[in-house]
Scaffold this motif. Structure first.
Motif, short mmCIF file in Angstrom:
data_model
loop_
_atom_site.label_atom_id
_atom_site.label_comp_id
_atom_site.label_asym_id
_atom_site.label_seq_id
_atom_site.Cartn_x
_atom_site.Cartn_y
_atom_site.Cartn_z
N THR A 88 1.55 5.19 -0.70
CA THR A 88 2.66 5.23 -1.65
C THR A 88 2.15 5.51 -3.06
OG1 THR A 88 2.48 2.86 -2.03
CG2 THR A 88 4.09 3.59 -0.38
N ALA A 89 3.10 5.89 -3.93
CA ALA A 89 2.76 6.11 -5.34
C ALA A 89 3.72 5.32 -6.19
CB ALA A 89 2.85 7.59 -5.67
N PRO A 90 3.38 4.11 -6.51
CA PRO A 90 4.29 3.28 -7.30
C PRO A 90 4.54 3.88 -8.68
CG PRO A 90 2.24 2.10 -6.80
CD PRO A 90 2.17 3.40 -6.11
N ASP A 91 3.59 4.58 -9.24
CA ASP A 91 3.86 5.31 -10.48
C ASP A 91 3.00 6.57 -10.46
OD1 ASP A 91 1.22 4.93 -11.75
OD2 ASP A 91 1.83 2.80 -11.78
N ASN A 92 3.10 7.38 -11.54
CA ASN A 92 2.43 8.67 -11.58
C ASN A 92 0.92 8.58 -11.47
OD1 ASN A 92 4.71 10.06 -11.73
ND2 ASN A 92 4.61 10.54 -13.93
N LYS A 93 0.38 7.41 -11.77
CA LYS A 93 -1.07 7.32 -11.82
C LYS A 93 -1.66 6.39 -10.78
CE LYS A 93 -3.47 7.49 -15.48
NZ LYS A 93 -4.10 7.20 -16.78
N THR A 94 -0.84 5.91 -9.87
CA THR A 94 -1.35 4.94 -8.91
C THR A 94 -1.06 5.40 -7.48
OG1 THR A 94 -0.76 3.27 -10.51
CG2 THR A 94 -1.43 2.50 -8.32
N VAL A 95 -2.14 5.36 -6.65
CA VAL A 95 -1.98 5.68 -5.23
C VAL A 95 -2.37 4.44 -4.43
CG1 VAL A 95 -2.61 7.24 -3.36
CG2 VAL A 95 -2.67 8.04 -5.74
N VAL A 96 -1.50 4.03 -3.50
CA VAL A 96 -1.76 2.82 -2.73
C VAL A 96 -1.80 3.15 -1.25
CG1 VAL A 96 -0.95 0.48 -2.20
CG2 VAL A 96 -0.53 1.48 -4.47
N PHE A 97 -2.90 2.74 -0.58
CA PHE A 97 -3.03 2.94 0.86
C PHE A 97 -2.90 1.59 1.56
CE2 PHE A 97 -5.37 6.41 -1.03
CZ PHE A 97 -5.01 7.50 -0.27
N HIS A 98 -2.06 1.52 2.60
CA HIS A 98 -2.01 0.34 3.46
C HIS A 98 -2.61 0.72 4.80
CE1 HIS A 98 0.50 -1.88 0.65
NE2 HIS A 98 1.22 -0.76 0.48
N LEU A 99 -3.64 -0.04 5.21
CA LEU A 99 -4.34 0.27 6.45
C LEU A 99 -3.89 -0.64 7.57
CD1 LEU A 99 -8.01 0.74 5.14
CD2 LEU A 99 -6.07 2.31 5.05
N PHE A 100 -4.09 -0.17 8.79
CA PHE A 100 -3.76 -1.00 9.96
C PHE A 100 -4.68 -2.20 10.02
CE2 PHE A 100 -2.56 3.31 11.43
CZ PHE A 100 -1.20 3.08 11.61
N GLN A 101 -5.94 -1.96 9.74
CA GLN A 101 -6.94 -3.02 9.80
C GLN A 101 -8.08 -2.62 8.87
OE1 GLN A 101 -7.27 -2.25 14.02
NE2 GLN A 101 -9.45 -1.84 13.73
N PRO A 102 -8.94 -3.54 8.52
CA PRO A 102 -10.00 -3.18 7.59
C PRO A 102 -10.90 -2.09 8.17
CG PRO A 102 -9.92 -5.55 7.95
CD PRO A 102 -8.99 -4.95 8.92
#
Lengths: 333, 525, 324, 288, 338
Positions: B150-164
């Motif tokens: 996801t991109a909560p704002d123009n400068k931030t990218v967030v990855f959610h992983l299934f597992q570490p």
């Protein structure tokens, strides 16, 4: 009957010819290894393979596959390449075909020029010249393209360093793509450097293929010339006091017509030679494409290219036949 | 009319002759020197092809190299090392026990055409690759690990992983994670799209299989490339590549020259040969259920008879190195376990063969399979040298057989080949990638080796669950010892990257990721 | 009836140099042809009559070669002319009609253009004028003008031969050589073509006609020369020779030619014509001759004048006979 | 002497001697001597060279020398031995493929030309279509399908040349059949079998010999082309085309002999057959 | 003496399809060359019948039809009163023992690759009349019979080693060795030198007498026919235009075409007068309506243009296909050629 009707019929006759060729291609290619395995590589689970097989229609009975195959070709659907790039086969072919066309046309011009010149001289003058013409025709016929090309590369590329040994243009001098034929594209682009670069790259491959093929024309023209010159109507021309130069023209015309029929058949040989020439000179045409794709066992790409060759050959033969009918008044169409 | 035609033909012939002669004369008298033309341009010759300029579909080393030069990701390898550094990202943090990665982008990022590059471009590009799901594509590098991005704002990218995933940052350095120009077709593979991303270069001309012209990207986040113009020339074979190098048409001969050319050019004062190890390995597969190689003594004897140095010298002209394990040299846990058989140890081999009941009058009859083109032109020579080596025991008779790649693969999976030659490119740089696919009975069906050792299966399973590198190292060493005893595979050689550059070229850096960075290369003044 | 002399062949020898040896196809032949005369050379296949015809405008092809002799035509020795000069005479002063109208026309050119070409070549006239003249010529030989645009394969044999004649007479040559022009044609067409040829005499031409058919020759020509194995054996006015053939070969030929209007006992000449590469000694006919004498086997008979003709036979001359 | 020798061969000799003059004899003699010496080489290879063509050594890439007249290849094998033994490979493939394509092309061409009809039309059409297709491509695809081996190569080459034989034989059969002596035989009540065997076949022979020698020249080039592209025999079987292909990689490093000599052999042998073909074509179709 | 017939043709027709393109066939239906268009004639045992006509008249086709070398389009053939029209395969082949053909071209009608002895003995072997040795013995006898003496010199030669006249003798021997009751000789002397023709004709005549063979002698040359034949038929464009005793036809021709043909034959003694006709044989694909000769006939009337004349019996076995046959004959009798 009018010429255009003959043309129409000749064009219609392409369909059965193609059908035969396409069937041969189908039969032969279906016997090669499993295309799906080649496509997915070594790490795919069996269920993926099965679904891919289904998708590709390879689990259908052979006759249905055949009908699908013909239908797809008929609708211009050559499929998608199975290896490396996964692009439409027709696109891949069209990327490469102009290069082959450029090479074959250039080689064709070389071979016909040399063949006509030597053949006519040999047939007209006879004597010692004829003997050397005959030897030329035999030797050039026996030349093995990769070897001959190699010699030319060594002499002109490596030793004399005046001509490039491979590729179609120098770095940075590849012309923008209009037709894909470099010599033409560079002219369209109006860039002399590009044109010279393309032409320089064309010389050795075209000479190799052209010289190897010229022997056939030399031989044929020489023999035709001798045949024609031995015919009574040539004696009749002389009896009428027609000058030698005009008789030569008449005899060339007569000798050339059988050569024209040969050209259609020669075309298959031209393409055969093109495969080897392209390989020898790293010429990025259909020939090298087929060799590359065979190495990847890219089944659809190989099939597509072979089918394309078939269509190409059929069309060229039609054109040659039509020119032939146009030039020879004796053909009743 | 006919007369007109014959006259016409003559006229055309004459004109053609004149034109050809004139052009030939011009060419000979007016030689443009290739050197002058490329003074400010770096020309790199390759025999590889760019398969596809789309990150959603491209999945081969060379294309990835090009993509790395015209695009950039959040992180990248420090040139020449296996260490990662931040690229488009300025910082990142890891949350939720390693299942959430949050990246902050650098300021004022731009695509190579000047469009602004935002976090949304990452999300769009990654989701696009997943959605397109190209055949044989690299999207599994995303889908196997990332739940969503996801991109909560123009400068931030967030990855959610299934597992570490301990090597997630390394994954981010691969093209599927690169942001691509919005010009790419949103829903389909766009193979010939030249818009690129935010890399050091942008494409100015792209003639498929012919050449790729690059110019420096003025918006590049990391300074200015040393050479402003780079041309990649594609050659159809190594001989043509070498000829181009020698004629001065190219400055750099990259993947792949013939071994003999590389060793030959080493002694040529006009060129520098730069070499670095690669993670590519070559090995033999035995069908351990097929007689006579179902006898472990036979397999051991064959392992002993192999002379890797001879192979390296005669087949590869010294451009590769001998390999004594499936795990490549330089990777942690590597252990040269096959050294115990020696190289060309005929005495030992004969001894083992005698134990297995063979003699010079009762020869071991075996088939060795190879595939003629997939591994390059040296493959047949490799097979021939192996045959020679085995036959020099006097107790073996080898029949060489070959099949094209697809048939070959099928035969391997069906287990119809007694002994076959294969090679392995890693998907990720970890010993697991060099052991499980071969030795784990649940993963090695493709090899047709039918190798199934419960102990090995358990060890490998155990290693995958561990995070401690020392514990894993000892397990992999154990596995390698068992491998050397059971001999279901024989490692032969490990590849080497070789690049030949003209004198005066600087900045050629080869790292473990095997990708050349064009922007570091320059001309010495 | 002595017209002005047009053609005089003197002691002509034409040999073929073949692998089998030297074939003396024309061996010491002397002949004269006067203006407005129709001369027939009669002989069987391989006797050299066709070679003789080809030799006049120097059209003998290798391996054939004119070895010696003279050919005087309109007071020029054709054998001493340059190639260019003889070319100017061919088609212009000497017309030539070949045996086979199926092969003597260029299959790829319209017949009209083939007529025009010879006009343009020799007269250097405009194509338009040549075409006009060609059409007149087509009419003259009994073809309609629309035939101008036909290709040879679209015409019948007779029509083609008419075209060939039109080309040969296009420039009003004084001599027309016709080499068996009707052999490939049917009798009725033959008759028409012969009528056409005969009509040319009235237009001031002389005709040198080659045939194997003594009946045809006797019917049409003013003078006959009988050729056997490369030599003229009898020559003279047609009526005299037909009335009283003197050479045994002439007699045999006549006896072998059937005639529906005459009940006669037709008979063959025994034996076969000799091989010209290896001709018999003496008189070449002696092996087949009923009257052969010892001298015939030894010595060649000279051509002597007798009873208004020339004949080469020992029956009519003794060993000391008058040689020419 | 057996009466059979009065047939083709003696006729050939007599024709040859009759037409002794000219270049055709020179062509014939040089062509025959080339081909015969290659056959001799193939048979006598083990006597002519002490080396095993498939056994390598550490003496790699040696230039030509007294010990190795043509040098050694990249695996240390004597190049001369490989070339001499390579003669066997190519001649075996030539013999096999010729036998195959004649044994298929001759009967169907004969039947097609003799009986005409629908079968002939279909066969001719199919054969013409295949004939017009680039032969090497077809051979590659078939060779690929069958896998590399001398027999398989021969089969794929044969497949390509069947149409050539078919066309020639059919055409010749048609022309012989249209000749009067065949009609005369039919008119006198000769059995069809006799007509085919005694009247048509012997008259086909010269054509067959001419096509054979021209095709042989072609076959050699095709085989070399196939193996040059890597679709002929399995190494280490010595094979000129393959050796040329492998040698090409060593060319620019200065090892010219690796590719030069194998290629030269291909050209020479092909030239031998082409010369014979030219001479035979001359004899059976003499032009003035 | 009662004449016994050996072979009879009734209304024989042979149409050859013209080679046409595919489209032409759709458009215009099939075109035919009417090579033989309804010819009836009878040949008696031991008789020599001459069939005369120009090229394209259908005389050779007629000869081949009689021997069933071609299948007739219509009509029937009776050989020895047996209908052989539909005979095929092996039965037809066996029938060939009794009917043989001699061709015009002695160079093309002998297999260049067979020895003389084999050429002559082959029919005997093929018809299983005797074994090979006996066949060769008989063939040697035949060689002597046709004057190729000594036979040993010729037996093992190939045709190309012989002269044209000798070859034609071989061809005759091959046909006659089976003692056929009917022979078609298609212009057997037209390619032979004038001086040798008569000897070939004599050879044929001797065989005919000896074996009582009937012969159909096809020729374009009436003067040659006059030497050997008693009866004659004249063909024009696939039709029989006149039939009768040769002497009758020559003396009192009853068809203008015959007159024209006779007029054009060169003769040593008689300078021809007769009639001259114009034009050449029309295209047999589109023969003229009515009488096929009418466009060229100097006596043609409207009737000739419309109505096809039947073969009129003029007595003494003399037939003519001319509406005005009696008048024409009368003109001829009155010294047409005087």
């Amino acid at each position: 009957m009018k010429l255009w009707k003959y043309i129409l019929i000749r064009v219609l006759l392409v369909i059965p010819t193609l059908l035969v060729l396409l069937s041969v291609v189908f039969i032969v290619l279906r016997m090669i290894g499993d295309p799906i395995t080649a496509m997915v590589g070594m790490k795919a689970p069996p269920n993926v393979i099965a679904s891919l097989r289904e998708e590709a229609g390879l689990n259908k009975p052979l006759y249905e596959q055949y009908i699908d195959y013909l239908y797809n070709l008929f609708t211009g659907n050559f499929g998608t390449t199975m290896a490396v790039d996964h692009r439409p086969v027709l696109d891949v072919i069209m990327d490469r075909f102009p290069a082959t066309l450029e090479l074959t046309i250039a080689a064709f011009i070389v071979s016909v020029l040399i063949g006509m010149l030597t053949g006519i001289m040999g047939g007209w003058k006879r004597g010692k010249l004829d003997a050397s013409v005959r030897i030329y025709s035999i030797v050039s016929y026996a030349l093995f393209i990769p070897w001959f090309g190699l010699l030319l590369q060594l002499v002109f590329g490596v030793y004399l360093r005046i001509l490039p040994t491979g590729g179609m243009a120098d770095a940075g001098l590849a012309p923008p793509r209009y037709t894909g034929i470099y010599v033409l594209d560079s002219l369209i682009a109006g860039n002399l450097d590009m044109f010279i670069s393309s032409l320089k790259h064309l010389i050795l491959p075209a000479l190799t293929l052209g010289i190897v093929l010229s022997g056939v024309y030399t031989r044929l023209l020489r023999n035709n010339m001798i045949d024609i010159l031995g015919q009574e109507f040539i004696l009749a021309y002389r009896a009428r006091g027609i000058s030698d130069s005009k008789i030569l023209l008449h005899s060339i015309k007569n000798a050339f017509i059988p050569v024209l029929t040969m050209m259609g058949l020669q075309f298959a040989i031209l393409l055969t030679g093109a495969i080897l020439t392209e390989t020898t000179f790293s010429w990025p045409g259909l020939g090298t494409m087929i060799v590359e794709r065979i190495q990847y066992t890219d089944y659809t790409a190989v099939q597509g290219a072979v089918v394309f060759f078939a269509i190409f050959v059929a069309i060229v033969n039609v054109i040659v036949d039509i020119i032939y009918a146009f030039l020879d008044p004796r053909i009743s169409y | 009319m006919n007369k007109a035609i014959s006259r016409g033909i003559l006229a055309v012939v004459v004109v053609i002759i004149i034109v050809v002669a004139a052009v030939a004369a011009y060419l000979i008298l007016n030689q443009p020197s290739p050197q002058q033309q490329v003074q400010k341009t770096l020309v790199i010759g390759v025999t590889d092809k760019i398969s596809d300029l789309d990150t959603a579909s491209a999945y081969d080393f060379f294309t990835w190299e090009v993509l790395n030069n015209i695009m950039a990701g959040l992180v990248t390898y420090k040139p020449g090392t296996a260490d990662l550094e931040l690229a488009l990202a300025s910082s990142y943090e890891i949350k939720d026990n390693g299942t959430t990665y949050i990246f902050t982008l650098k300021d004022n990022l731009k695509f190579s055409d000047g469009r602004p590059l935002t976090a949304q471009d990452f999300v769009r590009s990654i989701n696009r690759a997943v959605a397109i799901n190209a055949p044989e594509g690299p999207e599994w590098l995303i889908t196997s690990f990332v739940k969503n991005v996801t991109a909560p704002d123009n400068k931030t990218v967030v990855f959610h992983l299934f597992q570490p995933v301990s090597y997630f940052l390394a994954l981010l350095a691969t093209p599927p994670y690169f942001p691509i120009n919005p010009a790419y077709k949103p829903n389909a593979v766009d193979s010939d799209q030249t818009a690129g991303g935010a890399g050091a270069y942008r494409i100015t001309k792209w003639v498929r299989d012919q050449e790729l012209d690059l110019e420096a990207n003025p918006y590049f986040y990391n300074g200015t490339p040393k050479v402003s113009k780079v041309i990649i020339k594609f050659y159809s074979d190594a001989t043509a590549l070498r000829a181009a190098l020698q004629s001065g048409e190219i400055n750099i001969a990259w993947r792949t020259l013939n071994p003999v050319d590389i060793s030959n050019l080493k002694s040529n004062p006009n060129f520098n040969v730069i070499q670095a190890p690669s993670a590519f390995i070559r090995y033999l597969i035995f069908n351990t259920e097929m007689s006579p190689v179902n006898n472990v003594k036979v397999r051991q004897a064959l392992a002993a008879a192999i002379n890797r140095t001879d192979i390296v010298n005669r087949v590869f002209s010294g451009t590769v190195v001998p390999l004594y394990s499936l795990i490549p040299i330089g990777m942690w846990s590597y252990s040269p376990v096959f050294k115990k058989y020696g190289d060309g140890n005929l005495t030992y081999a004969e001894q083992l063969l005698q134990q297995a009941g063979y003699s010079s009058s009762n020869k071991l009859q075996i088939d060795l399979w190879y595939t003629p083109s997939h591994y390059g032109s040296t493959e047949a020579n490799l097979a021939q040298v192996l045959k020679e080596q085995w036959e020099s025991t006097g107790m073996v008779s080898v029949t060489l057989r070959s099949a094209e790649w697809s048939t070959y693969l099928k035969q391997a999976a069906n287990g119809t080949m007694m002994i076959s030659l294969f090679g392995w490119y890693p998907d990720y740089l970890d010993p697991d990638d060099y052991t499980s696919p071969f030795l784990d009975a649940s993963a090695n069906t493709w090899t047709g080796s039918h190798y199934n050792n419960t102990q090995v299966n358990q060890l490998l399973f155990q290693a995958r669950g561990l995070t401690d590198i020392n514990q894993r190292t000892s397990i992999y060493q154990n596995v390698q010892n068992i491998l050397a005893n059971d001999v279901p595979f024989i490692p032969l050689i490990q590849g080497q990257l070789s690049i030949v550059v003209a004198k005066g070229i600087t900045g050629v850096v080869l790292g473990p990721d095997m990708l050349l960075r064009y922007w570091l290369i320059g001309f010495s003044s | 009836m002595s017209g002005e002399e047009l053609l005089k062949i003197k002691e002509l020898k034409v040999h073929y140099y073949t692998a089998k040896g030297i074939v003396k196809a024309v061996d010491n032949v002397s002949l004269e042809l006067r203006k407005n005369q129709f001369l027939s050379i009669v002989g069987e296949s391989g006797c050299g009559k066709s070679t003789l015809a080809h030799a006049i405008p120097r059209l003998v092809r290798p391996p054939g070669k004119i070895v010696s002799g003279n050919i005087f035509f309109e007071n020029k020795d054709l054998l001493s002319l340059s190639d260019e000069d003889i070319r100017k005479i061919r088609g212009h002063r000497i017309g030539f009609v070949f045996q086979d109208p199926f092969t003597s026309l260029d299959p790829l050119e319209r017949v009209g253009d083939q007529i025009s070409e010879v006009l343009i070549e020799h007269l250097k006239i405009e194509k338009k004028d040549a075409k006009e003249r060609a059409m007149e010529l087509l009419n003259e030989v009994g073809l309609t003008e629309d035939r101008y645009n036909y290709y040879p394969h679209q015409l019948s044999g007779g029509q083609r031969q008419r075209v060939a004649i039109a080309i040969a007479i296009a420039l009003r040559p004084s001599l027309l050589i016709a080499d068996e022009p009707t052999t490939a044609l049917d009798v009725m067409v033959q008759s028409m073509i012969m009528d056409l040829l005969q009509s040319l005499i009235k237009k001031g031409m002389s005709i040198f006609f080659i045939t194997h058919d003594i009946a045809l020759a006797s019917e049409r020509s003013d003078e006959i020369a009988i050729m056997y194995a490369g030599k003229i054996v009898e020559q003279g006015q047609t009526s005299r020779i037909i009335a009283e053939p003197m050479h045994p070969y002439t007699q045999g030929l006549m006896a072998a030619t059937p005639d529906i209007w005459e009940r006669k006992n037709v008979t063959s000449i025994p034996g076969n014509p000799p091989d010209l590469a290896n001709p018999p000694k003496g008189c070449r006919f002696h092996e087949r001759c009923r009257f052969a004498m010892e001298i015939c086997k030894e010595k060649e008979p000279p051509l002597i004048s007798l009873k208004g003709r020339k004949v080469a036979c020992w029956l009519y001359s003794d060993e000391n006979g008058r040689d020419n | 002497m057996k009466p059979a020798s009065h047939g083709l061969f003696s006729r050939l000799i007599s024709r040859l001697s009759k037409r002794f003059a000219g270049w055709r004899t020179a062509f014939m003699i040089s062509g025959l001597s080339i081909v015969l010496s290659f056959i001799f080489i193939a048979i006598a290879a083990p006597i002519l060279t002490p080396y095993d063509p498939t056994k390598g050594s550490y003496n790699v890439l040696l230039p030509p020398s007294a010990e190795h007249p043509l040098g050694t290849d990249s695996l240390g094998r004597d190049l001369l031995s490989r070339i001499l033994y390579g003669t066997r490979t190519i001649l075996i493939i030539l013999a096999l493929s010729t036998a195959l394509s004649i044994s298929i092309g001759l009967p169907i061409g004969l039947i097609s030309g003799f009986y005409k009809g629908a079968l002939d039309r279909v066969l001719s059409f199919v054969m013409d279509s295949i004939y017009a297709f680039p032969s090497l491509l077809l051979a590659i695809v078939i060779a690929l399908m069958l896998g590399p081996s001398p027999l398989n190569t021969a089969i794929s080459i044969a497949f390509v040349y069947v149409p050539t034989y078919f066309r020639m034989i059919r055409g010749q059969t048609l022309s012989i059949k249209s000749q009067l002596f065949v009609e005369a035989a039919i008119a006198s009540g000769t059995r069809t079998r006799t007509i085919l065997i005694k009247h048509i076949m012997p008259n086909l022979l010269p054509t067959l010999v001419v096509i054979f020698s021209i095709n042989a020249a072609d076959t050699i080039l095709t085989e070399a082309g196939l193996s040059f592209l890597g679709y002929s025999v399995v190494p280490p079987t010595p094979d000129w085309g393959y050796d040329l292909y492998m040698g090409r990689y060593y060319l620019l490093s200065g090892y010219w002999w690796l590719s030069f000599f194998p290629g030269l052999m291909v050209v020479l042998l092909s030239l031998g057959f082409a010369l014979i073909g030219e001479a035979l074509g001359d004899i059976y179709n003499p032009r003035k | 003496m009662k004449m016994e017939e050996i072979i009879r043709a009734e209304g024989l027709k042979k149409y050859f399809p013209v080679e046409q393109s595919f489209l032409e066939r759709i458009r215009g239906g099939n075109l035919f060359v009417r090579a033989v268009d309804g010819v009836s004639l009878t040949i008696n045992k031991g008789e020599t019948f001459a069939l005369v006509g120009e090229s394209g008249s259908g005389k050779t086709t007629m000869g081949k039809l009689m021997l069933k070398l071609l299948d007739p389009t219509d009509g029937r053939i009776l050989f020895n009163n047996q209908d052989i029209t539909f005979l095929k395969g092996e039965r037809l082949r066996r029938m060939r023992k009794y009917m043989q053909m001699i061709y015009q071209d002695p160079y093309a009608s002998l297999n260049p690759r067979m020895k003389i002895i084999d050429i002559i003995s082959e029919p005997l072997i093929e018809h299983e009349i005797c074994d090979g040795d006996e066949a060769r013995r008989q063939a040697k006898g035949m060689l002597e019979r046709i004057g190729l003496i000594p036979s040993e010199n010729f037996a093992n030669k190939y045709p190309h080693q012989l002269s044209g006249g000798q070859r034609q003798r071989i061809a005759i021997a091959r046909a006659m060795i089976l003692k056929p009751s009917f022979v078609v000789a298609d212009e057997p002397v037209s390619m032979i030198d004038v001086s040798l023709r008569i000897s070939i004709l004599e050879l044929l005549e001797n065989f005919r007498k000896e074996l009582n063979t009937a012969m159909m002698f096809i020729t374009h040359d009436i003067s040659v026919a006059s030497i050997i034949a008693k009866r004659m038929g004249v063909m024009y464009l696939g039709k029989l235009v006149e039939l009768g005793l040769l002497e009758d036809i020559v003396n009192t021709p009853a068809h203008p075409y015959t007159i024209a043909l006779l007029s054009s034959i060169p003769s040593i003694k008689t300078k021809i007068k007769g009639i001259k006709i114009k034009g050449e044989i029309p295209d047999p694909k589109n023969p003229p309506s009515g009488c096929r000769f009418h466009p060229r006939c100097p006596f043609a009337t409207e009737k000739c243009r419309v109505e096809e004349p039947p073969l009129i019996d003029l007595g003494k076995g003399h037939f003519s296909a001319c509406h005005y046959a009696p008048e024409i004959m009368q003109k001829a009798r009155n010294g047409f050629f005087a």
